[in-house]
Write an enzyme that holds these catalytic residues in place. Structure first.
Site, PDB file in Angstrom:
ATOM      1  N   GLY A  18      38.998  -8.920 -46.102  1.00  0.00           N
ATOM      2  CA  GLY A  18      38.471  -8.789 -44.750  1.00  0.00           C
ATOM      3  C   GLY A  18      37.440  -9.863 -44.459  1.00  0.00           C
ATOM      4  N   ARG A  28      30.315 -23.916 -46.012  1.00  0.00           N
ATOM      5  CA  ARG A  28      29.524 -25.118 -45.713  1.00  0.00           C
ATOM      6  C   ARG A  28      28.586 -25.457 -46.864  1.00  0.00           C
ATOM      7  NH1 ARG A  28      24.311 -25.494 -43.478  1.00  0.00           N
ATOM      8  NH2 ARG A  28      23.898 -27.367 -42.187  1.00  0.00           N
ATOM      9  N   VAL A  30      28.827 -24.559 -50.053  1.00  0.00           N
ATOM     10  CA  VAL A  30      29.605 -24.973 -51.222  1.00  0.00           C
ATOM     11  C   VAL A  30      29.973 -26.448 -51.109  1.00  0.00           C
ATOM     12  CG1 VAL A  30      31.840 -24.741 -52.382  1.00  0.00           C
ATOM     13  CG2 VAL A  30      30.521 -22.691 -51.790  1.00  0.00           C
ATOM     14  N   ARG A  79      46.078 -11.087 -46.817  1.00  0.00           N
ATOM     15  CA  ARG A  79      46.400 -10.302 -48.005  1.00  0.00           C
ATOM     16  C   ARG A  79      47.592 -10.961 -48.693  1.00  0.00           C
ATOM     17  NH1 ARG A  79      41.873  -6.994 -48.102  1.00  0.00           N
ATOM     18  NH2 ARG A  79      41.517  -6.142 -46.017  1.00  0.00           N
ATOM     19  N   ASP A 110      35.512  -6.808 -53.488  1.00  0.00           N
ATOM     20  CA  ASP A 110      35.968  -6.428 -54.825  1.00  0.00           C
ATOM     21  C   ASP A 110      37.429  -6.772 -55.082  1.00  0.00           C
ATOM     22  OD1 ASP A 110      36.938  -4.530 -53.081  1.00  0.00           O
ATOM     23  OD2 ASP A 110      36.346  -2.807 -54.265  1.00  0.00           O
ATOM     24  N   THR A 133      31.290  -9.100 -47.604  1.00  0.00           N
ATOM     25  CA  THR A 133      31.970  -7.942 -47.027  1.00  0.00           C
ATOM     26  C   THR A 133      30.979  -7.179 -46.172  1.00  0.00           C
ATOM     27  OG1 THR A 133      32.929  -5.762 -47.507  1.00  0.00           O
ATOM     28  CG2 THR A 133      31.565  -6.733 -49.214  1.00  0.00           C
ATOM     29  N   ILE A 134      31.405  -6.737 -45.001  1.00  0.00           N
ATOM     30  CA  ILE A 134      30.483  -5.995 -44.142  1.00  0.00           C
ATOM     31  C   ILE A 134      30.140  -4.633 -44.732  1.00  0.00           C
ATOM     32  CG2 ILE A 134      31.325  -7.183 -42.081  1.00  0.00           C
ATOM     33  CD1 ILE A 134      32.651  -4.490 -41.268  1.00  0.00           C
ATOM     34  N   ASP A 135      30.919  -4.164 -45.700  1.00  0.00           N
ATOM     35  CA  ASP A 135      30.677  -2.837 -46.281  1.00  0.00           C
ATOM     36  C   ASP A 135      29.446  -2.785 -47.170  1.00  0.00           C
ATOM     37  OD1 ASP A 135      32.866  -1.675 -45.029  1.00  0.00           O
ATOM     38  OD2 ASP A 135      34.231  -2.174 -46.665  1.00  0.00           O
ATOM     39  N   ASP A 137      29.124  -2.998 -50.345  1.00  0.00           N
ATOM     40  CA  ASP A 137      29.337  -2.068 -51.461  1.00  0.00           C
ATOM     41  C   ASP A 137      29.501  -2.747 -52.817  1.00  0.00           C
ATOM     42  OD1 ASP A 137      31.752  -3.233 -50.841  1.00  0.00           O
ATOM     43  OD2 ASP A 137      32.907  -1.377 -50.863  1.00  0.00           O
ATOM     44  N   ARG A 179      35.158   2.601 -44.876  1.00  0.00           N
ATOM     45  CA  ARG A 179      36.231   3.443 -45.411  1.00  0.00           C
ATOM     46  C   ARG A 179      35.810   4.127 -46.706  1.00  0.00           C
ATOM     47  NH1 ARG A 179      41.272   0.012 -46.445  1.00  0.00           N
ATOM     48  NH2 ARG A 179      40.013  -0.603 -48.235  1.00  0.00           N
ATOM     49  N   GLU A 195      21.355  11.866 -34.147  1.00  0.00           N
ATOM     50  CA  GLU A 195      21.006  13.230 -34.537  1.00  0.00           C
ATOM     51  C   GLU A 195      21.675  13.663 -35.840  1.00  0.00           C
ATOM     52  OE1 GLU A 195      19.276  12.662 -30.985  1.00  0.00           O
ATOM     53  OE2 GLU A 195      21.437  12.417 -31.193  1.00  0.00           O
ATOM     54  N   GLU A 230      34.069   5.801 -40.914  1.00  0.00           N
ATOM     55  CA  GLU A 230      35.519   5.996 -40.801  1.00  0.00           C
ATOM     56  C   GLU A 230      36.108   6.671 -42.038  1.00  0.00           C
ATOM     57  OE1 GLU A 230      37.978   2.442 -40.981  1.00  0.00           O
ATOM     58  OE2 GLU A 230      36.291   1.297 -41.810  1.00  0.00           O
TER      59      GLU A 230
END
Length: 329
Positions: A18, A28, A30, A79, A110, A133-135, A137, A179, A195, A230
């Site tokens: 992703g 840039r 690198v 992918r 990962d 990665t935006i996750d 993780d 996810r 909330e 999500e």
């Protein structure tokens, strides 16, 4: 130049999995830092798919001008099911040899690192990983490239949703990406004054969700905002709404799925600096003789993590932030 830093003459760089804002800043860095070490760089388009299909071209410091502010990735991403096979990785290794590429810098999450680690073990390829990665993780780094931008994009949307929720006295269920990890959901819920937040890392009790929402409404809150990752086991915001709507028929309940807007946009200053630091560190560690490692930043200092470790375990949420989110309801 130090004699200990002359062994690598030509390297490849790719982005995979992703996309995340800041990948271009890493590419840039690198290319430009490699040039200072008199190392040639080739860009591999479409990740491992492009490596297998020979989508490889030279890059120069000039070719990465005016990209630091751009979202996405100029090298594109894709992918590759073929790369998951031994035969596919054999083709990839053959193309590395064909282009005289002595080492590979991979920018991704990962899945990207797992592929790089296997390729290195099977074909004796030097590899360095840059976490993007935006996750957020990946262990071995406080933040991954793209996380800060995605977080601020989600927060900006939630602020706007809060305005209309308040104006119409509505209940909004806002679904954010995540996810398998709730980093975006947790921090946007705190920063956005939600909330309630539902996370993949915690089991969701529907009865408890209903009770908490009822408590809030009884305290005459004019609007309610629930942030849902999500990957929450309820199935996301739409399915959650289906499960609770009947108990709140008197309220106007709306669902908003932020989706892929969280992946796009110009990277924040924080992501640009992080990506630049990690891109430079990837080249530095490579010329120092490292391989099969990921570069990260922990407590504002460079940290090196073996790829096999980086892919073996997900980063844990800060559970003190979960408690804080509960206290601030």
């Amino acid at each position: 130049m130090d004699d200990a830093m002359v062994s690598v003459k030509r390297i490849g760089v790719l982005t995979s999995g992703g996309d995340s804002p800041g990948m271009n800043a890493a590419v840039r860095a690198v290319v430009r830092v490699a040039a200072q070490h008199e190392i040639e760089v080739v860009g591999i388009k479409h990740g491992y798919y492009g490596l297998i299909n020979d989508e490889i071209a030279d890059m120069t410091p000039h070719s990465v001008s005016n990209i630091i502010q751009r979202g996405g990735t100029i090298l594109k991403s894709a992918r590759s099911e073929e790369f998951r096979t031994a035969e596919g990785r054999k083709k990839a290794a053959k193309n590395l040899k064909k282009h005289k590429i002595e080492a590979l810098i991979t920018i991704g999450g990962d899945g990207t690192f797992t592929g790089a680690n296997i390729l290195s073990n099977e074909h004796d390829v030097k590899v360095i990983g840059i976490p993007a990665t935006i996750d957020n993780d990946i262990i071995g780094t406080d933040e991954t490239i793209g996380y800060d931008t995605a977080l601020n994009t989600a927060l900006d949307a939630i602020d706007k949703i809060r305005d209309t929720a308040d104006a119409h006295e509505r209940m909004f269920l806002v679904e954010v990406m995540g996810r398998d990890a709730g980093f975006i959901a947790l921090e946007t819920s705190i920063a956005g004054g939600a909330e309630l937040v539902l996370l993949p890392e915690e089991l969701t009790n529907i009865k408890e969700v209903k009770r908490q929402l009822n408590d809030m409404l009884q305290h005459q809150r004019r609007s309610s905002l629930v942030v849902v990752a999500e990957g929450d086991e309820t199935g996301g915001a739409i399915k959650l709404a289906d499960k609770i709507r009947g108990d709140f028929a008197q309220y106007d309940m709306r669902v908003c799925i932020l989706g892929h807007i969280q992946r796009g946009g110009s990277p924040t200053a924080r992501d640009r600096v992080l990506a630049s630091r990690l891109g430079a560190a990837a080249v530095k560690t490579l010329v120092e003789g490292h391989s099969e490692i990921m570069v990260g930043i922990v407590n504002n200092a460079l940290k090196i993590t073996p790829l096999r470790v980086a892919v073996a375990k997900k980063k844990d949420l800060d559970y003190s932030l979960i408690e804080l989110a509960k206290q601030l309801r």
